[in-house]
Design a protein around this motif. Sequence first.
Motif, PDB file in Angstrom:
ATOM      1  N   PHE A  77       0.812  -1.214   0.000  1.00 42.18           N
ATOM      2  CA  PHE A  77       0.000   0.000   0.000  1.00 42.18           C
ATOM      3  C   PHE A  77       0.846   1.265   0.000  1.00 42.18           C
ATOM      4  O   PHE A  77       0.310   2.372  -0.102  1.00 42.18           O
ATOM      5  CB  PHE A  77      -0.947   0.022   1.201  1.00 42.18           C
ATOM      6  CG  PHE A  77      -2.150  -0.878   1.065  1.00 42.18           C
ATOM      7  CD1 PHE A  77      -2.991  -0.771  -0.024  1.00 42.18           C
ATOM      8  CD2 PHE A  77      -2.427  -1.832   2.035  1.00 42.18           C
ATOM      9  CE1 PHE A  77      -4.112  -1.587  -0.156  1.00 42.18           C
ATOM     10  CE2 PHE A  77      -3.548  -2.656   1.914  1.00 42.18           C
ATOM     11  CZ  PHE A  77      -4.385  -2.540   0.827  1.00 42.18           C
ATOM     12  N   SER A  78       2.163   1.143   0.173  1.00 45.74           N
ATOM     13  CA  SER A  78       3.026   2.318   0.064  1.00 45.74           C
ATOM     14  C   SER A  78       3.059   2.771  -1.397  1.00 45.74           C
ATOM     15  O   SER A  78       2.892   1.966  -2.308  1.00 45.74           O
ATOM     16  CB  SER A  78       4.445   1.992   0.540  1.00 45.74           C
ATOM     17  OG  SER A  78       4.460   1.678   1.919  1.00 45.74           O
ATOM     18  N   TYR A  79       3.287   4.062  -1.597  1.00 49.65           N
ATOM     19  CA  TYR A  79       3.258   4.559  -2.974  1.00 49.65           C
ATOM     20  C   TYR A  79       4.077   5.838  -3.102  1.00 49.65           C
ATOM     21  O   TYR A  79       4.400   6.502  -2.113  1.00 49.65           O
ATOM     22  CB  TYR A  79       1.819   4.824  -3.420  1.00 49.65           C
ATOM     23  CG  TYR A  79       1.131   5.961  -2.678  1.00 49.65           C
ATOM     24  CD1 TYR A  79       1.059   7.240  -3.237  1.00 49.65           C
ATOM     25  CD2 TYR A  79       0.548   5.767  -1.430  1.00 49.65           C
ATOM     26  CE1 TYR A  79       0.441   8.289  -2.574  1.00 49.65           C
ATOM     27  CE2 TYR A  79      -0.079   6.799  -0.746  1.00 49.65           C
ATOM     28  CZ  TYR A  79      -0.128   8.056  -1.320  1.00 49.65           C
ATOM     29  OH  TYR A  79      -0.738   9.095  -0.657  1.00 49.65           O
ATOM     30  N   THR A  80       4.418   6.151  -4.338  1.00 50.84           N
ATOM     31  CA  THR A  80       5.103   7.405  -4.628  1.00 50.84           C
ATOM     32  C   THR A  80       4.318   8.159  -5.693  1.00 50.84           C
ATOM     33  O   THR A  80       3.705   7.555  -6.580  1.00 50.84           O
ATOM     34  CB  THR A  80       6.546   7.169  -5.098  1.00 50.84           C
ATOM     35  OG1 THR A  80       7.131   8.410  -5.494  1.00 50.84           O
ATOM     36  CG2 THR A  80       6.606   6.200  -6.272  1.00 50.84           C
ATOM     37  N   ASP A  81       4.347   9.466  -5.578  1.00 48.14           N
ATOM     38  CA  ASP A  81       3.615  10.315  -6.517  1.00 48.14           C
ATOM     39  C   ASP A  81       4.365  10.528  -7.828  1.00 48.14           C
ATOM     40  O   ASP A  81       3.786  10.988  -8.807  1.00 48.14           O
ATOM     41  CB  ASP A  81       3.340  11.696  -5.890  1.00 48.14           C
ATOM     42  CG  ASP A  81       2.471  11.602  -4.651  1.00 48.14           C
ATOM     43  OD1 ASP A  81       1.625  10.690  -4.595  1.00 48.14           O
ATOM     44  OD2 ASP A  81       2.651  12.434  -3.733  1.00 48.14           O
ATOM     45  N   ARG A  82       5.668  10.194  -7.825  1.00 53.38           N
ATOM     46  CA  ARG A  82       6.467  10.485  -9.016  1.00 53.38           C
ATOM     47  C   ARG A  82       7.629   9.500  -9.093  1.00 53.38           C
ATOM     48  O   ARG A  82       8.029   8.894  -8.082  1.00 53.38           O
ATOM     49  CB  ARG A  82       6.981  11.920  -8.954  1.00 53.38           C
ATOM     50  CG  ARG A  82       7.774  12.238  -7.713  1.00 53.38           C
ATOM     51  CD  ARG A  82       7.918  13.728  -7.504  1.00 53.38           C
ATOM     52  NE  ARG A  82       8.943  14.031  -6.505  1.00 53.38           N
ATOM     53  CZ  ARG A  82       9.051  15.205  -5.906  1.00 53.38           C
ATOM     54  NH1 ARG A  82       8.211  16.178  -6.216  1.00 53.38           N
ATOM     55  NH2 ARG A  82      10.005  15.420  -5.021  1.00 53.38           N
ATOM     56  N   PRO A  83       8.233   9.337 -10.275  1.00 56.32           N
ATOM     57  CA  PRO A  83       9.287   8.330 -10.469  1.00 56.32           C
ATOM     58  C   PRO A  83      10.493   8.503  -9.561  1.00 56.32           C
ATOM     59  O   PRO A  83      11.095   7.513  -9.144  1.00 56.32           O
ATOM     60  CB  PRO A  83       9.676   8.511 -11.941  1.00 56.32           C
ATOM     61  CG  PRO A  83       8.444   9.057 -12.580  1.00 56.32           C
ATOM     62  CD  PRO A  83       7.814   9.954 -11.554  1.00 56.32           C
ATOM     63  N   ASP A  84      10.866   9.740  -9.235  1.00 56.62           N
ATOM     64  CA  ASP A  84      12.053   9.915  -8.409  1.00 56.62           C
ATOM     65  C   ASP A  84      11.779   9.636  -6.934  1.00 56.62           C
ATOM     66  O   ASP A  84      12.652   9.812  -6.077  1.00 56.62           O
ATOM     67  CB  ASP A  84      12.659  11.308  -8.578  1.00 56.62           C
ATOM     68  CG  ASP A  84      11.723  12.429  -8.143  1.00 56.62           C
ATOM     69  OD1 ASP A  84      10.586  12.137  -7.707  1.00 56.62           O
ATOM     70  OD2 ASP A  84      12.127  13.608  -8.244  1.00 56.62           O
ATOM     71  N   GLY A  85      10.570   9.154  -6.621  1.00 57.49           N
ATOM     72  CA  GLY A  85      10.253   8.791  -5.245  1.00 57.49           C
ATOM     73  C   GLY A  85      10.696   7.393  -4.870  1.00 57.49           C
ATOM     74  O   GLY A  85      10.712   7.031  -3.686  1.00 57.49           O
ATOM     75  N   TYR A  86      11.054   6.574  -5.868  1.00 57.13           N
ATOM     76  CA  TYR A  86      11.489   5.205  -5.574  1.00 57.13           C
ATOM     77  C   TYR A  86      12.911   5.191  -5.025  1.00 57.13           C
ATOM     78  O   TYR A  86      13.751   6.011  -5.402  1.00 57.13           O
ATOM     79  CB  TYR A  86      11.435   4.338  -6.837  1.00 57.13           C
ATOM     80  CG  TYR A  86      10.048   4.100  -7.361  1.00 57.13           C
ATOM     81  CD1 TYR A  86       9.218   3.141  -6.780  1.00 57.13           C
ATOM     82  CD2 TYR A  86       9.554   4.829  -8.441  1.00 57.13           C
ATOM     83  CE1 TYR A  86       7.941   2.911  -7.267  1.00 57.13           C
ATOM     84  CE2 TYR A  86       8.279   4.620  -8.929  1.00 57.13           C
ATOM     85  CZ  TYR A  86       7.469   3.658  -8.337  1.00 57.13           C
ATOM     86  OH  TYR A  86       6.199   3.444  -8.808  1.00 57.13           O
ATOM     87  N   ALA A  87      13.181   4.241  -4.136  1.00 56.06           N
ATOM     88  CA  ALA A  87      14.546   4.037  -3.654  1.00 56.06           C
ATOM     89  C   ALA A  87      15.343   3.295  -4.717  1.00 56.06           C
ATOM     90  O   ALA A  87      14.810   2.448  -5.436  1.00 56.06           O
ATOM     91  CB  ALA A  87      14.527   3.230  -2.360  1.00 56.06           C
ATOM     92  N   THR A  88      16.625   3.593  -4.789  1.00 53.62           N
ATOM     93  CA  THR A  88      17.503   2.912  -5.741  1.00 53.62           C
ATOM     94  C   THR A  88      18.604   2.117  -5.044  1.00 53.62           C
ATOM     95  O   THR A  88      19.358   1.414  -5.701  1.00 53.62           O
ATOM     96  CB  THR A  88      18.157   3.920  -6.708  1.00 53.62           C
ATOM     97  OG1 THR A  88      18.885   4.894  -5.946  1.00 53.62           O
ATOM     98  CG2 THR A  88      17.098   4.626  -7.548  1.00 53.62           C
TER      99      THR A  88
END
Length: 441
Positions: free
Chosen positions: A114-125
């Motif tokens: 259920f976690s989410y990010t509003d934009r692509p740069d919100g993901y961890a790398t």
Amino acid sequence: MGRAESSCSWLYNCVCIVIVSYLGLSSPLAGKEVWAYEEVREGAHMFWWLYTADTDSQNRPLVMWLQGGPGGSGSGFGNFEEIGPLNRDLEPRKTSWVQAASVLFVDNPVGTGFSYTDRPDGYATDVATVASDMLVLLQHFFKKMSEFQSNPFYIFSESYGGKMAAAISLELTKVNVTSLFNFPFSSILIIDKTSASSTDSVMTWGPYLYTTSLLDDYGLADVSSAAEAVKQAVEQQQFQKATELWSVAETVVEQNTNGVNFYNILTQDSDEKRTSVAGDFIALQTHRHIRPLHSQSLSELMNGPIRKKLGIIPQNVTWGGQADNVFSYMAGDFMRPVVDIVDQLLTAGVNVTIYNGQLDLIVDTIGQELWVKKLKWEGLPGFNKLRWTPVDDPTSPGVTGAFCKTYKNFSFYWILKAGHMIPSDQGPMALQMLKMITQQD
């Protein structure tokens, strides 16, 4: 240990916290549940779900459970398939860990469950970002749930979750934990069910499968050759390439074993499952290692009754909907070893426990043992001199359910008749292990 100032943001986001009973769902708990979102970075939202212990929650430990993948959901799979109070059919689980602890599930990294990010740069790398995000979440959690500040705190993890747990624990050694969370660092213990060196796992796949009669001489040669290519890429620090070659090595294993299941060598994947995905390695790997954690029936449960019960999930967020992206963004970090982090934790006095299933392939026991022998921790010679101690199966007194070694602040549990998901395969033994580690009768 270091007392450096934390770089975590102190921004306090007022997010709805829900404390309710099960809203009509069958429940074995007389206590409470709590769940909420935290914004750990701008546009990056992490979901957590807490179950308080069945009895005496003030004196029971707090266990944080981290799923693997990366991209596997603790709020879903860990909760309803492994250690939560209810199983996937919403029936009471006899081996639920809430019998012995309060359990905190975190959908981690951002984009999981259920976690989410509003934009692509919100993901961890990488795991460094994962650890930084978790420190922010824990700040908010312990501020909101201050009654848990005096409880012993344990991090349990499964699969890739172990790499994340190691990185998170290391960050906790670097900050002034008492000032951030108002509990002493000595309460924190890492439970690391992982391959701190994925290369060691891959390099032992062939010998393990050969000695269990799942490979012939030709198959052993094929798998060993594929594994050697992975090793060379890691040694050259070409980690993205190593992840791709790791996927190739898995395909070679499948071809030579007619589809042995990487999570339990006594089972076999169907032809449909092995051939249903074509294309790049990311799609293949998420199909292999994320989709099993997001089965259709579990997805229906999480996106149906559970979503309705929680009442705070944004309309545009689907449970597991961003999981593929989570794995994709972490792919370059996937094969990077963290043995040095485990060394630092042991040297800092953090209690580290490894537990492994006898029938697991993807993180096989002999691969675990191999990287453990590479530790530079000063206590390793003493650990290596120990003979293991048998642990009785709690359901069959006199029958061995596991073996254990403990030296100073390092322990290793070998869980018999279990694959990758130990609580699913050997629920009573997993619960017994939890009680032993947390020193409960």
